[in-house]
Design an enzyme around this catalytic site. Sequence first.
Site, PDB file in Angstrom:
ATOM      1  N   ASP A 274      75.705  74.249  44.799  1.00 17.07           N
ATOM      2  CA  ASP A 274      75.117  74.207  45.877  1.00 17.07           C
ATOM      3  C   ASP A 274      74.259  75.464  45.925  1.00 17.07           C
ATOM      4  OD1 ASP A 274      74.472  74.622  48.966  1.00 17.07           O
ATOM      5  OD2 ASP A 274      75.797  76.011  48.569  1.00 17.07           O
ATOM      6  N   SER A 275      73.349  75.885  46.946  1.00 19.80           N
ATOM      7  CA  SER A 275      72.545  76.122  46.992  1.00 19.80           C
ATOM      8  C   SER A 275      73.529  78.032  46.606  1.00 19.80           C
ATOM      9  CB  SER A 275      71.290  77.149  47.724  1.00 19.80           C
ATOM     10  OG  SER A 275      72.381  76.634  49.243  1.00 19.80           O
TER      11      SER A 275
ATOM     12  N   TYR B 187      68.138  77.806  49.639  1.00 23.07           N
ATOM     13  CA  TYR B 187      67.135  76.492  49.725  1.00 23.07           C
ATOM     14  C   TYR B 187      66.490  75.906  50.940  1.00 23.07           C
ATOM     15  CZ  TYR B 187      68.689  75.516  45.102  1.00 23.07           C
ATOM     16  OH  TYR B 187      69.861  75.475  44.038  1.00 23.07           O
ATOM     17  N   GLY B 188      66.895  76.154  51.992  1.00 31.48           N
ATOM     18  CA  GLY B 188      66.660  76.132  53.357  1.00 31.48           C
ATOM     19  C   GLY B 188      65.080  75.924  53.441  1.00 31.48           C
TER      20      GLY B 188
ATOM     21  N   CYS C  13      75.445  70.366  49.299  1.00 32.23           N
ATOM     22  CA  CYS C  13      74.490  71.213  50.384  1.00 32.23           C
ATOM     23  C   CYS C  13      73.350  70.152  50.534  1.00 32.23           C
ATOM     24  CB  CYS C  13      73.967  72.045  48.914  1.00 32.23           C
ATOM     25  SG  CYS C  13      72.416  72.561  49.525  1.00 32.23           S
ATOM     26  N   ASN C  14      73.545  70.051  52.117  1.00 31.89           N
ATOM     27  CA  ASN C  14      72.483  69.035  53.009  1.00 31.89           C
ATOM     28  C   ASN C  14      70.668  69.292  52.561  1.00 31.89           C
ATOM     29  OD1 ASN C  14      74.012  67.539  55.169  1.00 31.89           O
ATOM     30  ND2 ASN C  14      75.275  70.036  54.818  1.00 31.89           N
ATOM     31  N   THR C  15      70.364  70.041  52.194  1.00 36.38           N
ATOM     32  CA  THR C  15      68.915  70.434  52.298  1.00 36.38           C
ATOM     33  C   THR C  15      68.978  70.422  50.751  1.00 36.38           C
ATOM     34  OG1 THR C  15      69.241  72.828  52.876  1.00 36.38           O
ATOM     35  CG2 THR C  15      67.440  72.627  51.894  1.00 36.38           C
TER      36      THR C  15
ATOM     37  N   GLU D 241      75.414  84.986  53.253  1.00 39.07           N
ATOM     38  CA  GLU D 241      75.723  84.721  51.143  1.00 39.07           C
ATOM     39  C   GLU D 241      76.053  86.056  50.675  1.00 39.07           C
ATOM     40  OE1 GLU D 241      74.496  83.533  48.491  1.00 39.07           O
ATOM     41  OE2 GLU D 241      75.398  80.813  49.562  1.00 39.07           O
TER      42      GLU D 241
ATOM     43  N   CYS E 216      74.690  72.066  57.696  1.00 40.14           N
ATOM     44  CA  CYS E 216      74.946  73.113  56.390  1.00 40.14           C
ATOM     45  C   CYS E 216      75.953  73.509  56.130  1.00 40.14           C
ATOM     46  CB  CYS E 216      73.800  73.739  56.553  1.00 40.14           C
ATOM     47  SG  CYS E 216      73.778  75.375  55.646  1.00 40.14           S
ATOM     48  N   THR E 217      76.565  73.298  54.532  1.00 39.42           N
ATOM     49  CA  THR E 217      77.514  73.665  54.181  1.00 39.42           C
ATOM     50  C   THR E 217      77.928  75.104  54.190  1.00 39.42           C
ATOM     51  OG1 THR E 217      77.285  73.659  51.645  1.00 39.42           O
ATOM     52  CG2 THR E 217      77.294  71.568  52.742  1.00 39.42           C
ATOM     53  N   HIS E 218      76.948  75.704  54.710  1.00 40.95           N
ATOM     54  CA  HIS E 218      77.674  77.092  54.809  1.00 40.95           C
ATOM     55  C   HIS E 218      77.830  77.498  56.318  1.00 40.95           C
ATOM     56  CE1 HIS E 218      75.160  78.389  51.365  1.00 40.95           C
ATOM     57  NE2 HIS E 218      75.352  79.208  51.544  1.00 40.95           N
TER      58      HIS E 218
HETATM   59  N1  DGL Z   1      74.517  75.023  52.172  1.00 39.09           N
HETATM   60  C1  DGL Z   1      73.244  74.085  51.906  1.00 39.09           C
HETATM   61  C2  DGL Z   1      73.689  73.026  52.287  1.00 39.09           C
HETATM   62  O1  DGL Z   1      73.798  72.139  53.229  1.00 39.09           O
HETATM   63  C3  DGL Z   1      71.871  74.822  51.772  1.00 39.09           C
HETATM   64  C4  DGL Z   1      71.531  76.190  52.657  1.00 39.09           C
HETATM   65  C5  DGL Z   1      70.358  77.507  51.926  1.00 39.09           C
HETATM   66  O2  DGL Z   1      70.678  77.207  50.700  1.00 39.09           O
HETATM   67  O3  DGL Z   1      69.512  77.344  52.443  1.00 39.09           O
HETATM   68  O4  DGL Z   1      71.622  72.902  53.515  1.00 39.09           O
END
Ligand code: DGL
Length: 269
Positions: A10-11, A42-43, A73-75, A151, A183-185
């Site tokens: 993941d990011s 990353y978003g 990570c979806n992104t 984060e 988003c996995t966060h």
């Molecule tokens: N956890 C991430 C996702 O699922 C990335 C979030 C990010 O880095 O902006 O999209």
Amino acid sequence: MNPAPIGVFDSGLGGLSVLREIRALLPHESLLYLADSKYAPYGEKPEAFVQARTLQACEWLLAQGCKALVIACNTATGHAVELLRQTLPVPIIGVEPGLKPAAAASRSKVVGVLATANTLKSGKFARLLASLDGESRFICEAGLGLVPLIEQGDIDGPDIRGRLDNYLTPMLEAGADTLVLGCTHYPFLSDTIRDMVGDQLTLVDTGSAIARQLARKLVEHDLAAVPGAVPQDRFVSTKDAAHLRQMAAALLHIKTQAETVAIEPAPAF
Ligand code: DGL
């Protein structure tokens, strides 16, 4: 049977919400978690950077001997999964916002989707939306600013609550009864969201579905660990191992060692 680790990428810390489900379903598999926290989020980064950096991080995981990769990570999945599948010689499991299960679960047929700006902009997301045309109305909001707070370990402070209020209010006003955590966060915000909206929104995240998909792929490719094997997990951050260790303890209630690694130079975009 294969004792090599599964790479989970993941990011940053969000993929820990997926790792939690993998650990529960596959207790004998060794996991190597890579948080690219130095370059998170990353978003809101250029798409070319997200794609090239994801490939670079996954190549590093393969060099560590991983037998399969979960892009938690979806992104990163949205911008890089096709390239990874064309380039890398191991099974790649990506994630995508759970629009399909949400549409199936929604009674009002109005579904809120909270995801990063890049996920919502990706062609993969556009195709997913198009495939569900007529199934539900989707109210999409980019969760700007949420990932940097998570984060830092802030999952229920006033800033997070203020931002969530801005994103969820239009969904509720439109009649949404279901919310996709795209988003996995965001699963780490579930308790805060429930505290704010009660049972007005059913929360949908795909962590357990990803773990099941991974289990199927391991069997299909004859890569599963020997039953009874004792897993050797590694937690690695590109920024700060101590912070990753603390956050794994806070978010997952696990005690673990962590390492800091340099995966450089990052792509120049
Ligand atoms: N956890 C991430 C996702 O699922 C990335 C979030 C990010 O880095 O902006 O999209």
